[in-house]
Motif scaffolding. Sequence first.
Motif, PDB file in Angstrom:
ATOM      1  N   ARG A  58       0.822  -1.206   0.000  1.00 47.63           N
ATOM      2  CA  ARG A  58       0.000   0.000   0.000  1.00 47.63           C
ATOM      3  C   ARG A  58       0.860   1.261   0.000  1.00 47.63           C
ATOM      4  N   GLU A  62       0.590   3.936  -3.069  1.00 44.96           N
ATOM      5  CA  GLU A  62      -0.088   5.190  -2.774  1.00 44.96           C
ATOM      6  C   GLU A  62       0.856   6.371  -2.580  1.00 44.96           C
ATOM      7  N   SER A  65       4.395   6.233  -6.140  1.00 42.25           N
ATOM      8  CA  SER A  65       4.014   5.926  -7.512  1.00 42.25           C
ATOM      9  C   SER A  65       5.049   6.423  -8.517  1.00 42.25           C
ATOM     10  N   THR A  90      -7.547   2.419  -6.750  1.00 39.55           N
ATOM     11  CA  THR A  90      -6.095   2.647  -6.697  1.00 39.55           C
ATOM     12  C   THR A  90      -5.471   2.547  -8.076  1.00 39.55           C
TER      13      THR A  90
END
Length: 290
Positions: A58, A62, A65, A90
């Motif tokens: 995660r 998040e 990237s 996402t």
Amino acid sequence: MFYIIGLGLCDEKDITVRGLEAVKGSSRVYLEAYTSILMVQKDRLEAFYGKGLILADRDMVETESDEILRDADQADVSLLVVGDPFGATTHTDMLLRARALKIPTRVIHNASIMNAVGACGLQLYNFGQTVSLVFFTETWRPDSFYDRIRENVDLGMHTLVLLDIKVKEQSEENLARKIYEPPRYMSIPQAVSQLIEVEEKRQAGILSPETTLAVAVSRVGGGPGNERIVAGTLSELSAQPAEAFGEPLHSLVIVGKRVHPLEIEYAQEFAVSRESWRNVATKIYACNLD
């Protein structure tokens, strides 16, 4: 090129030929590992694909990237996701970020729970909005999903309820130390308990333990020995031991009142009690069963 590639629902062989070709031609391949899980470990994927995989948790997806998208305008980079790429917001966000950086993108689709749930016998065109059910805590018991279920119920549509998973989560006391909690997967009995708790709080008469039909599914697409489907009233499902529903991941379908007799006939093969299933379908759902 930045690829987002769906892996399907089961194991390393569910990837499409087009997806496998993109993986083999990529300079870096990331495996998104928190919105869902496959039924096999990372090393099985690597052996079959002939490519090393970088786990993308995660935090990476998040907040890092830019690292995933690095040089994707000059070489091929792939992000592998369980199911279909558009099964989680996402992945849509990742595509928007890539396009903002003028990086060419391509999505390669695959099966997801959103279409494979038809294995339970309920027709896909009779489904309404899909909702997610998260683990309740002592201080956080969100119930906004109930409004979506009520809208589906008002239209007579089925509701697919996706049950929460917790992978690489941290407790408050371990946030600074990067210590992660063991993985947790919501069970069907726990999901039913939470649904009934919210119904008792809202008192809208949408969900009734004794007269609301539902179908529990696990490991859809896994084939014999893996896939499990159990149908019944909410109270019947709640009374089953957790092991009756198979291994995670689990989902639950709340049956809508516009259900067709053929759907009832098909799903009764998975019923806890065929007699109860047919009685409720006839008396409460007004299904004309021969």
